[in-house]
Design a protein around this motif. Structure first.
Motif, PDB file in Angstrom:
ATOM      1  N   SER A  14       0.408  -1.031   0.276  1.00  0.00           N
ATOM      2  CA  SER A  14       0.161   0.091  -0.254  1.00  0.00           C
ATOM      3  C   SER A  14       0.644   1.441  -0.149  1.00  0.00           C
ATOM      4  O   SER A  14       1.911   1.594   0.456  1.00  0.00           O
ATOM      5  CB  SER A  14      -0.735   0.133   1.220  1.00  0.00           C
ATOM      6  N   PHE A  15       0.424   2.194  -0.161  1.00  0.00           N
ATOM      7  CA  PHE A  15       1.257   3.165  -1.205  1.00  0.00           C
ATOM      8  C   PHE A  15       0.700   4.324   0.367  1.00  0.00           C
ATOM      9  O   PHE A  15       2.247   4.860   0.894  1.00  0.00           O
ATOM     10  CB  PHE A  15       0.926   4.276  -2.488  1.00  0.00           C
ATOM     11  N   PHE A  16       0.113   4.650   1.279  1.00  0.00           N
ATOM     12  CA  PHE A  16      -0.356   4.951   2.573  1.00  0.00           C
ATOM     13  C   PHE A  16      -0.482   4.774   3.175  1.00  0.00           C
ATOM     14  O   PHE A  16      -1.258   3.528   3.483  1.00  0.00           O
ATOM     15  CB  PHE A  16      -1.366   6.703   1.958  1.00  0.00           C
ATOM     16  N   SER A  17      -0.504   5.275   4.438  1.00  0.00           N
ATOM     17  CA  SER A  17      -1.261   4.584   6.309  1.00  0.00           C
ATOM     18  C   SER A  17      -2.646   5.848   5.695  1.00  0.00           C
ATOM     19  O   SER A  17      -3.203   6.613   5.570  1.00  0.00           O
ATOM     20  CB  SER A  17      -0.574   5.202   7.277  1.00  0.00           C
ATOM     21  N   PHE A  18      -3.921   4.526   5.741  1.00  0.00           N
ATOM     22  CA  PHE A  18      -5.297   5.569   5.590  1.00  0.00           C
ATOM     23  C   PHE A  18      -5.419   6.050   7.832  1.00  0.00           C
ATOM     24  O   PHE A  18      -5.590   5.134   8.054  1.00  0.00           O
ATOM     25  CB  PHE A  18      -6.303   4.877   5.374  1.00  0.00           C
ATOM     26  N   LEU A  19      -5.742   7.444   7.586  1.00  0.00           N
ATOM     27  CA  LEU A  19      -6.101   7.175   9.451  1.00  0.00           C
ATOM     28  C   LEU A  19      -7.609   8.024   9.067  1.00  0.00           C
ATOM     29  O   LEU A  19      -7.523   8.941   8.111  1.00  0.00           O
ATOM     30  CB  LEU A  19      -5.164   8.049  10.172  1.00  0.00           C
ATOM     31  N   ASP A  20      -8.063   8.188  10.309  1.00  0.00           N
ATOM     32  CA  ASP A  20      -9.269   9.172   9.675  1.00  0.00           C
ATOM     33  C   ASP A  20      -9.136  11.052   9.864  1.00  0.00           C
ATOM     34  O   ASP A  20      -8.357  10.725  10.934  1.00  0.00           O
ATOM     35  CB  ASP A  20     -10.592   8.615  10.691  1.00  0.00           C
ATOM     36  N   SER A  21      -9.726  11.168   9.185  1.00  0.00           N
ATOM     37  CA  SER A  21      -9.611  12.954   9.552  1.00  0.00           C
ATOM     38  C   SER A  21      -8.371  13.223   8.727  1.00  0.00           C
ATOM     39  O   SER A  21      -7.006  14.206   9.559  1.00  0.00           O
ATOM     40  CB  SER A  21      -9.787  13.804  11.469  1.00  0.00           C
ATOM     41  N   SER A  22      -7.934  12.444   8.011  1.00  0.00           N
ATOM     42  CA  SER A  22      -5.755  12.432   7.699  1.00  0.00           C
ATOM     43  C   SER A  22      -6.093  13.417   6.372  1.00  0.00           C
ATOM     44  O   SER A  22      -7.367  13.521   5.570  1.00  0.00           O
ATOM     45  CB  SER A  22      -5.154  11.378   7.616  1.00  0.00           C
ATOM     46  N   ARG A  23      -5.104  14.032   5.695  1.00  0.00           N
ATOM     47  CA  ARG A  23      -4.762  13.817   4.125  1.00  0.00           C
ATOM     48  C   ARG A  23      -5.365  13.335   3.289  1.00  0.00           C
ATOM     49  O   ARG A  23      -5.217  13.324   2.477  1.00  0.00           O
ATOM     50  CB  ARG A  23      -3.368  14.909   4.317  1.00  0.00           C
ATOM     51  N   VAL A  24      -4.305  11.974   4.233  1.00  0.00           N
ATOM     52  CA  VAL A  24      -4.954  11.065   2.984  1.00  0.00           C
ATOM     53  C   VAL A  24      -6.459  10.203   2.702  1.00  0.00           C
ATOM     54  O   VAL A  24      -6.838  10.195   1.824  1.00  0.00           O
ATOM     55  CB  VAL A  24      -4.170   9.588   3.544  1.00  0.00           C
ATOM     56  N   GLN A  25      -7.933  10.274   3.734  1.00  0.00           N
ATOM     57  CA  GLN A  25      -8.903  10.266   3.510  1.00  0.00           C
ATOM     58  C   GLN A  25      -9.024  11.119   2.861  1.00  0.00           C
ATOM     59  O   GLN A  25     -10.378  11.139   2.050  1.00  0.00           O
ATOM     60  CB  GLN A  25      -9.403  10.386   5.439  1.00  0.00           C
ATOM     61  N   ARG A  26      -8.948  12.712   3.107  1.00  0.00           N
ATOM     62  CA  ARG A  26      -8.870  13.459   2.534  1.00  0.00           C
ATOM     63  C   ARG A  26      -8.751  13.094   0.565  1.00  0.00           C
ATOM     64  O   ARG A  26      -9.793  13.772  -0.341  1.00  0.00           O
ATOM     65  CB  ARG A  26      -8.189  14.831   2.701  1.00  0.00           C
ATOM     66  N   ILE A  27      -7.834  12.924   0.390  1.00  0.00           N
ATOM     67  CA  ILE A  27      -7.156  12.893  -0.987  1.00  0.00           C
ATOM     68  C   ILE A  27      -7.901  11.477  -1.710  1.00  0.00           C
ATOM     69  O   ILE A  27      -9.015  11.375  -2.315  1.00  0.00           O
ATOM     70  CB  ILE A  27      -5.808  12.762  -1.088  1.00  0.00           C
TER      71      ILE A  27
END
Length: 221
Positions: free
Chosen positions: A59-72
């Motif tokens: 996986s490219f990124f880790s996913f956390l709630d309310s994070s940049r990744v979640q917004r992307i």
């Protein structure tokens, strides 16, 4: 030089914003600003192993709630910005080109959406991520290899067992694009329990694939 001035002028009236923080992008930035890109939680899982029944998964990124990744991911899936998927696929593909077993794949297969959801959204976000991977890794894309023939309820509120039960028999193989004798790189957007990847992997292996490895944009922690 003229094209840069025209770009700057267009951005003044129609500002392009970052998918991660919604701030205006500056010249040379594409989709994600330099600050967000620097702070994204890269997993480096492609350098190790994440053992699912599908084999190695990265996986490219880790996913956390309310994070940049979640917004992307939200922009990609729900704000009609499929170009984010192909952009991230191209970026990750550059890394995966050097990493076995991912660079040994013969074909790239995205996890499909059910036709009803596909019509509603207008595109398959995983297919755009797969398209970007295909470009940078120089691997053929088999977008119609898998078919999602059963609409499944949202996985969001389900536990691990319920997610696996929910995905059973949801997919089938398109015989016209059966990956017989091929090493498949299976692609999805977010890895949670792995239920979707395992269901798809089972179908691919039963359909003649010799090996299945998986790649996702993000992995939920």
């Amino acid at each position: 030089m003229i094209s840069r001035y025209l770009t700057d002028l267009t951005s003044l009236f129609f500002p392009r914003t970052c998918a991660g923080c919604d701030t205006p992008l500056v010249y040379g930035e594409k989709l994600i600003c330099t600050s967000c890109w620097y702070h994204l939680p890269f997993t480096l899982l492609h350098n190790g192993t994440d053992n699912l029944s599908t084999g190695q998964c990265a996986s490219f990124f880790s996913f956390l709630d309310s994070s940049r990744v979640q917004r992307i991911i939200y922009q990609l899936k729900y704000r009609n910005r499929p170009e984010i998927g192909s952009f991230l696929g191209e970026k990750y593909g550059i890394l995966l080109c050097e990493i076995p077993p991912f660079n040994e794949a013969d074909v790239i297969v995205p996890v499909p959406l059910h036709p009803i959801k596909l019509r509603k959204r207008g595109y398959n976000q995983s297919a755009f991520f797969a398209l970007g991977l295909s470009h940078s890794m120089q691997k053929p894309l088999a977008e119609r290899c898998l078919v999602r023939h059963r609409a499944t309820p949202s996985q969001t509120t389900k536990n691990r067992y319920q997610r696996h039960e929910n995905m059973e028999a949801a997919f089938r193989l398109n015989e016209a694009e059966a990956p017989v004798g091929k090493h498949v790189l299976l692609v999805d957007d977010v890895l949670t329990t792995g239920a979707t990847l395992e269901a798809c992997s089972t179908v691919l292996l039963m359909g003649g694939a010799t090996q299945v490895n998986a790649v996702t944009i993000a992995k939920a922690l």
